[in-house]
Design an enzyme around this catalytic site. Sequence first.
Site, PDB file in Angstrom:
ATOM      1  N   GLU A 277       0.846  -1.197   0.000  1.00 40.14           N
ATOM      2  CA  GLU A 277       0.000   0.000   0.000  1.00 40.14           C
ATOM      3  C   GLU A 277       0.879   1.244   0.000  1.00 40.14           C
ATOM      4  O   GLU A 277       1.905   1.317   0.680  1.00 40.14           O
ATOM      5  CB  GLU A 277      -0.879  -0.020   1.259  1.00 40.14           C
ATOM      6  CG  GLU A 277      -1.702   1.232   1.474  1.00 40.14           C
ATOM      7  CD  GLU A 277      -2.327   1.283   2.861  1.00 40.14           C
ATOM      8  OE1 GLU A 277      -3.292   2.045   3.032  1.00 40.14           O
ATOM      9  OE2 GLU A 277      -1.851   0.559   3.769  1.00 40.14           O
ATOM     10  N   LYS A 341      -9.660   2.359  -2.584  1.00 37.31           N
ATOM     11  CA  LYS A 341     -10.071   1.809  -1.288  1.00 37.31           C
ATOM     12  C   LYS A 341     -11.464   2.296  -0.914  1.00 37.31           C
ATOM     13  O   LYS A 341     -11.759   3.489  -0.943  1.00 37.31           O
ATOM     14  CB  LYS A 341      -9.042   2.218  -0.232  1.00 37.31           C
ATOM     15  CG  LYS A 341      -9.253   1.584   1.135  1.00 37.31           C
ATOM     16  CD  LYS A 341      -8.126   2.005   2.084  1.00 37.31           C
ATOM     17  CE  LYS A 341      -8.256   1.347   3.446  1.00 37.31           C
ATOM     18  NZ  LYS A 341      -7.181   1.800   4.365  1.00 37.31           N
ATOM     19  N   CYS A 407      -5.255  -2.787   3.000  1.00 39.76           N
ATOM     20  CA  CYS A 407      -5.052  -2.604   4.439  1.00 39.76           C
ATOM     21  C   CYS A 407      -6.268  -2.992   5.269  1.00 39.76           C
ATOM     22  O   CYS A 407      -6.664  -4.155   5.322  1.00 39.76           O
ATOM     23  CB  CYS A 407      -4.622  -1.158   4.710  1.00 39.76           C
ATOM     24  SG  CYS A 407      -4.078  -0.845   6.411  1.00 39.76           S
TER      25      CYS A 407
END
Length: 542
Positions: A277, A341, A407
């Site tokens: 990430e 995300k 994440c």
Amino acid sequence: MRDRPVRPIILASASGILLPLCFPRFDLGLLAWISLIPLHLALDGSSRWTAFRLGWLTGTIGFTGIMSWVVTAMHTYGKVPLLVSYAIMLLLTVYLGLFVALYSAGLVWFRSLVPRYGLFAAPCLWVSLELVRTYLFSGLPWSLLGYSQYRQIDVIQIADHLGVYGVSFLIVLVNVAVAELIAWLMPLFRGFVPARLPWELVTTSAILVGLSWAYSTSLIVSEERRVPKSLLRVGVVQPNVDQAMKWDKAYRDETLKRYDRLTETLGAGTDLVVWPEAATPFLYEREPLYQLQLLAIAHRAGAPLLFGSPAVRFNADKKPFLLNSAYFLSPQGALLGRYDKQHLVPFGEYIPLKSSVLFFLDKLVEGIGDFEAGPGPTVFSFTPKTPVPGQTDAAVTRTVKFGVVICYEVIFPDLVRRFAANGAEFLVTITNDAWFGDSSAPMQHFSMVVFRSVENHLAFARSANTGISGFIDPFGRIIRASPIFTEEAFHAEIPALQSRTFYSRHGDVFAYGCVLISLILILFGLFRTEGPAHSTVAATPV
């Protein structure tokens, strides 16, 4: 008689102390099957209000042990004063402890509503509260009880139907049954005639554990005989870039050289290269010079490259906003796709209610600005170099699809399963766990990926800046996991499967069923006609 009130407090505290031992870094997962027994014994004969307080004590102690890494994230990397960091952590753990408090009060209530058989609904109540915790206030389903069993592969395969919540259900049922059995046995040692043996609870829990084990072992044996349509050689890079240096422009060139060197060690036979990430210490789309350097790295790798980088976009009023994105590049430098995300970290990537209520707060972690959520799941596709197993012609390949979660997203079961439902044949997660420091959090975070593999029966590749990076097979077995704070790159062969589990197709049907059962009992308790028979709580002497 003076020590009578102390005994329940000691028992409730004992459960609170045992709970953190079930999770990494202690990793004593088998303790979970008995960790709640002291609490259940403490609740015997208690009023609902007393049960609430005892459960709150257990939950607060337990989550303080589990979530102690919050202090590291806020103080070391967020630059929050140490005392304030401890205060915020305690506020969080007191909130999480409320779920155990509600469970405890509910258990006592259910037992009074339906004497002897009300306890069968206790695991349903626990699962219902875990589901609420998954979504309430943006959600924090960290260290659900079922995650403690991530190493018990021969038990947790039921997650492909029931999700992680099914494993939590099983653990709570066993704890309730054993606690009731102990409560039944205790009068024998005091010379009293015990109440009726709770054989229904004990038998039900034994049967369900046995069925879970039988299903898990038979599934693994039968599925291992299947030949996967593709075995992919995926490489992950763990650069171990210091968080303090990550966004420093002076270290950009050094960071890219590190990625280049590590990627080269993966070799020419790699089908896919994965970086973590926010791997690029710049906005990929806004830095043409560094963009060319990155395209050259992808070309030298000779394989598609997946990497994280922030992206900037503009609202209708020309106001800019950021996205936490994953870019997918071909070896020739063409952009094959981008995923943004969806589920952001509150107080880490954005401030909830910042424009109205929390306008005075800033993010607890250092970064480059506030982010906004992406539109939804995106599935990438590419053609690997590896031939299809069983084909003699090495040129025979096929297009493979995969999904990537970034994440924090990987701890949300329903979010991940939507990628599988959209056709992903394996999954990737990229993360930067440097914020956690040398704490239990990186392993806790990694352990949750095991359940995402089992729920969907898809392999996972994980690339983390400082670790843990690694691979997990479709049944949750950890193929390889790197140590934290090491610089390395490695690869593994993982299957690409068109596997559609019940959970992938239907999601948390079981958990919502538990909610329905709990609500029925609650409504029964609220609207029943009160009478003399219901004026006291049936209790077994302990």
